[in-house]
Design an enzyme around this catalytic site. Sequence first.
Site, PDB file in Angstrom:
ATOM      1  N   GLY A 186       0.836  -1.204   0.000  1.00  0.00           N
ATOM      2  CA  GLY A 186       0.000   0.000   0.000  1.00  0.00           C
ATOM      3  C   GLY A 186       0.867   1.249   0.000  1.00  0.00           C
ATOM      4  N   GLY A 187       0.318   2.307   0.584  1.00  0.00           N
ATOM      5  CA  GLY A 187       1.041   3.579   0.608  1.00  0.00           C
ATOM      6  C   GLY A 187       2.332   3.507   1.398  1.00  0.00           C
ATOM      7  N   GLY A 421      25.095  14.858 -27.824  1.00  0.00           N
ATOM      8  CA  GLY A 421      24.527  15.340 -26.557  1.00  0.00           C
ATOM      9  C   GLY A 421      24.986  14.503 -25.378  1.00  0.00           C
ATOM     10  CB  ALA A 422      25.693  10.913 -24.980  1.00  0.00           C
TER      11      ALA A 422
END
Length: 531
Positions: A186-187, A421-422
């Site tokens: 759950g949370g 860009g890398a």
Amino acid sequence: MLNPDSAQTKHPKKPRAIPPNVKQMREIMEKALDGGDPKRIEAQRAKGKFTARDRLHYLLDEDSFQEQGLLVTTRCADFGLKDKHIPGDGVITGFGKISGRQVCVFAQDFTVLGGSLGLAHAMKICKVMDLAYENRVPLIGLLDSGGARIQEGVDSLDGYAEIFYRNVKCSGVIPQISVILGPCAGGAVYSPALTDFVFMVEGTSHMFVTGPEVVKAATGEVVSFDHLGGSMAHASKSGVCHMVAASEQDCFRQLKELVSFLPLNRWERPLRVANPDPVRRTTPLLEALCEVDPRKPYRVHHIIWQIADEHKFFEIHANFAKSIVVGFIRLGGDVAGVVANNPAHKAGALDIDSSDKAARFIRFLNAFNIPILTLVDVPGYWPGVDQEHGGIIRHGAKLLHAYSEATVPKVTVILRKAYGGAYIAMSSKHMRGDFNFALPCAEIAVMGPKGAVEILYSRDIAAAEDKDALREKLSKEYQERFASPYQTASTGSVDEVIEPTQIRYKVIRAFKFLYDKRKPGEHSNRGNIPL
Ligand code: HXC
């Protein structure tokens, strides 16, 4: 002075009766220390799990644990809880030491109401989180819980909210580590997700927001606990888990090793240790790398081992986004974080997951005064519709952001490829790398020779009789002109082209020089937001 043991006592010693209130206290404490029902403890052990107290025993230095709130219990009496009030309320909290260094801890006790979290349980955790925050020591949570205590209703949810709030407040201030040693459902999963490192144990740890039953009811999918939220699912697919252990003992061993690399807080540096490994030890493997075909894949771990003190590398997130490798090494006795492209996977290209993985690690290093060594061998970004639609632009930007904002010492070595860009993203000079080195076999360019000649010389190639011969000639020219380290060194974007065998010495010397670049705590506080 009253001294019953004194030799001057006139009468022979009589055994002293224990005062009734002390006797009562001992009985209360003893019962409280028992934990859950013996049957529950037996069931816990039968699953190969330790009890919460055993865990603290294995994790902390002998006799170092000081408990807080042993007698705290829930005030809720609804849904039969009245008869189940148990001192401690299913969580053990306090402080202790790991290898002589102070830490705060909490350990949920599955044998008490399934380790479920009610208000008193939550407040105990909050108290120890406050203790860690105010005293600037790491926080370690051992989680083993059925989640929000259903009988306590919204009080339990509010308890989680208080924990999450503190996780965020502590983020980037003290290291936070979560160890999942049973269910985490759950949370409840969001507290570990907000911390810096998550450990899981094969077979016994499970994390999910909605369990297999709910998944089946909602989507019709039939899935096992392990497949849905076991350690390998989170270590290799979701990336939630950083470290997988074969057993709880193995988990604590790894955890202690991780702690040895970390400072206690953002105002300190990691410990410097004695280094028996010569700083000038040569690195012949790097020379060998310059000889092999640049298209040949290799595991960058070999390079890291060669550079690191005593060839030791503590890898983080080893099973996730394998095209990038991150972890801790020591260089001349000081801790450094390593971020390295790994040509053995996806040719070392950057993709969505590797960008997230590296960016978050870099942000952790920057928050906690740990210098960054970047080893570059990257052909570019991994192409594909999945990547584009999955948001490689958004995720890739995190890496640029993380490196740019990092003010810790940054040393970069371009091993082989650094394209487009890398190249920029991997701690290039203009992203404020402090020292940027390249090996003689480095290829640094806007794009690879093959792609470049097709664009630059499309008409010449179309008109040529022997197209392949022309392609090869042009590629070679391009390679010599642009895709070498010398062009980049001539503009100062690479500080030095270095002897491959000297890389360890060069890197250590650079970091020693940069040691005082930034005083711990001088930087503005930035949280380590989950990326
Ligand atoms: C109260 C709980 C509990 C819970 C377990 N127990 N979970 N009590 N609240 N959430 C109790 C059981 O009643 C049982 O009590 C004991 O713990 C051991 O549980 P078992 O089911 O017997 O153990 P096991 O078979 O090992 O199964 C473990 C389990 C299962 C898989 C965790 O208990 C389970 O599914 N629990 C619920 C998990 C869940 O859905 N949690 C989410 C709750 S909602 P006795 O008296 O018999 O010893 C949530 C939202 C949080 O957490 C949101 C925060 C933002």
